[in-house]
Design an enzyme around this catalytic site. Structure first.
Site, PDB file in Angstrom:
ATOM      1  N   CYS A  25      -2.065  -4.678  -5.515  1.00 26.44           N
ATOM      2  CA  CYS A  25      -2.568  -5.922  -4.934  1.00 26.44           C
ATOM      3  C   CYS A  25      -1.508  -7.021  -4.976  1.00 26.44           C
ATOM      4  O   CYS A  25      -0.628  -7.026  -5.844  1.00 26.44           O
ATOM      5  CB  CYS A  25      -3.782  -6.422  -5.713  1.00 26.44           C
ATOM      6  SG  CYS A  25      -5.246  -5.404  -5.575  1.00 26.44           S
ATOM      7  N   CYS A  51      -7.001  -7.309 -10.993  1.00 26.20           N
ATOM      8  CA  CYS A  51      -6.099  -8.471 -10.910  1.00 26.20           C
ATOM      9  C   CYS A  51      -6.564  -9.576 -11.861  1.00 26.20           C
ATOM     10  O   CYS A  51      -5.748 -10.243 -12.491  1.00 26.20           O
ATOM     11  CB  CYS A  51      -6.025  -8.988  -9.478  1.00 26.20           C
ATOM     12  SG  CYS A  51      -5.058  -7.901  -8.416  1.00 26.20           S
ATOM     13  N   GLU A  92      -1.801 -10.103  -5.928  1.00 27.07           N
ATOM     14  CA  GLU A  92      -1.814 -10.930  -7.142  1.00 27.07           C
ATOM     15  C   GLU A  92      -0.981 -10.305  -8.248  1.00 27.07           C
ATOM     16  O   GLU A  92      -0.262 -10.986  -8.968  1.00 27.07           O
ATOM     17  CB  GLU A  92      -3.252 -11.117  -7.638  1.00 27.07           C
ATOM     18  CG  GLU A  92      -4.161 -11.868  -6.683  1.00 27.07           C
ATOM     19  CD  GLU A  92      -4.877 -10.958  -5.693  1.00 27.07           C
ATOM     20  OE1 GLU A  92      -4.292  -9.923  -5.286  1.00 27.07           O
ATOM     21  OE2 GLU A  92      -6.011 -11.277  -5.325  1.00 27.07           O
ATOM     22  N   SER A  95      -0.474   7.550  -0.744  1.00 30.41           N
ATOM     23  CA  SER A  95      -1.316   7.976  -1.868  1.00 30.41           C
ATOM     24  C   SER A  95      -2.014   6.710  -2.366  1.00 30.41           C
ATOM     25  O   SER A  95      -1.442   5.940  -3.146  1.00 30.41           O
ATOM     26  CB  SER A  95      -0.440   8.598  -2.965  1.00 30.41           C
ATOM     27  OG  SER A  95      -1.232   8.858  -4.092  1.00 30.41           O
ATOM     28  N   CYS A 134      -9.507  -8.980  -7.184  1.00 25.13           N
ATOM     29  CA  CYS A 134     -10.277  -7.836  -7.682  1.00 25.13           C
ATOM     30  C   CYS A 134     -10.297  -7.858  -9.218  1.00 25.13           C
ATOM     31  O   CYS A 134      -9.560  -8.616  -9.856  1.00 25.13           O
ATOM     32  CB  CYS A 134      -9.676  -6.528  -7.167  1.00 25.13           C
ATOM     33  SG  CYS A 134      -8.183  -6.010  -8.042  1.00 25.13           S
ATOM     34  N   GLU A 172       0.821  -1.211   0.000  1.00 25.64           N
ATOM     35  CA  GLU A 172       0.000   0.000   0.000  1.00 25.64           C
ATOM     36  C   GLU A 172       0.855   1.261   0.000  1.00 25.64           C
ATOM     37  O   GLU A 172       2.084   1.204   0.133  1.00 25.64           O
ATOM     38  CB  GLU A 172      -0.961  -0.041   1.198  1.00 25.64           C
ATOM     39  CG  GLU A 172      -1.926  -1.218   1.093  1.00 25.64           C
ATOM     40  CD  GLU A 172      -2.993  -1.233   2.173  1.00 25.64           C
ATOM     41  OE1 GLU A 172      -2.900  -0.473   3.163  1.00 25.64           O
ATOM     42  OE2 GLU A 172      -3.949  -2.033   2.014  1.00 25.64           O
ATOM     43  N   ASN A 173       0.189   2.408  -0.159  1.00 22.07           N
ATOM     44  CA  ASN A 173       0.885   3.677  -0.273  1.00 22.07           C
ATOM     45  C   ASN A 173       0.020   4.761   0.359  1.00 22.07           C
ATOM     46  O   ASN A 173      -1.209   4.692   0.270  1.00 22.07           O
ATOM     47  CB  ASN A 173       1.118   3.982  -1.763  1.00 22.07           C
ATOM     48  CG  ASN A 173       2.101   5.116  -1.966  1.00 22.07           C
ATOM     49  OD1 ASN A 173       1.767   6.284  -1.806  1.00 22.07           O
ATOM     50  ND2 ASN A 173       3.316   4.761  -2.303  1.00 22.07           N
TER      51      ASN A 173
END
Ligand code: THU
EC number: 3.5.4.5
Length: 163
Positions: free
Chosen positions: A73, A115, A75, A67, A112, A64-65
């Site tokens: 993800c 992905c 995957e 931003s 998702c 994650e970030n």
């Protein structure tokens, strides 16, 4: 006009032990990978493990970030690393496992939409199915025999030319 049903057969496992040895190993790798996810914003940690026909396993986890859209993800981290490290090697299967710091994930987490699209690119390229093992941290495990099963009517490079 006619209506046409499309669907697929989902394999449902009540216990990890019901999977084959290699599937159990792949899922264990995904579970291990999810613990190293960098997910300080969602607290939702995902691990993915890609099995290649040469027996190699490539892992990924969500990154994650601050931003938010700049994160990625699990995957896609795994599949892109696979493409980078083992170009041209056939991908057999991907195991996905999800957990949360906030609650118990008791159902299988599906990839998702982004992905699914990213993974199906490789399925189309290699012209052989990539199976998916989906899991939470407890509860049932789902197996799909092909990414195409969970992305019907997928976009592909066949639309980019008129041939
Ligand atoms: N996430 C994945 O890693 N894989 C998915 O298929 C769905 C969501 C991550 C992205 C984000 O870091 C967190 O889970 C919450 O959406």
């Amino acid at each position: 006009m006619k209506k046409q049903k499309i669907g697929f057969e989902l394999s449902v496992y009540d216990r990890k032990e019901d999977l084959s040895q290699i599937e159990q190993k792949l899922l264990s790798e995904a579970e291990e990978a999810r613990e190293n996810a960098y997910a300080p914003y969602s607290n939702f940690k995902v691990g993915a493990a890609v099995l290649l026909e040469n027996g190699e396993i490539v892992i990924g986890n969500n990154q994650e970030n601050a931003s938010y859209p700049s994160g990625l993800c699990a995957e896609r981290v795994a599949i892109f690393q696979t493409g980078a490290k083992y170009p041209g090697v056939t991908i057999k299967s991907i195991a996905i496992s999800a957990t949360s710091n906030d609650y118990v994930v008791d159902k299988p987490a599906g990839p998702c939409g982004n992905c699914r699209q990213s993974i199906i690119e490789y399925e189309q390229k290699q012209k052989s199915p990539i199976s998916l093992l989906l899991s939470g941290e407890k509860g049932q495990i789902f197996k799909c025999d092909s990414v195409a099963d969970i992305l019907p009517l997928a976009f592909s490079n066949s639309f980019l030319t008129d041939s």
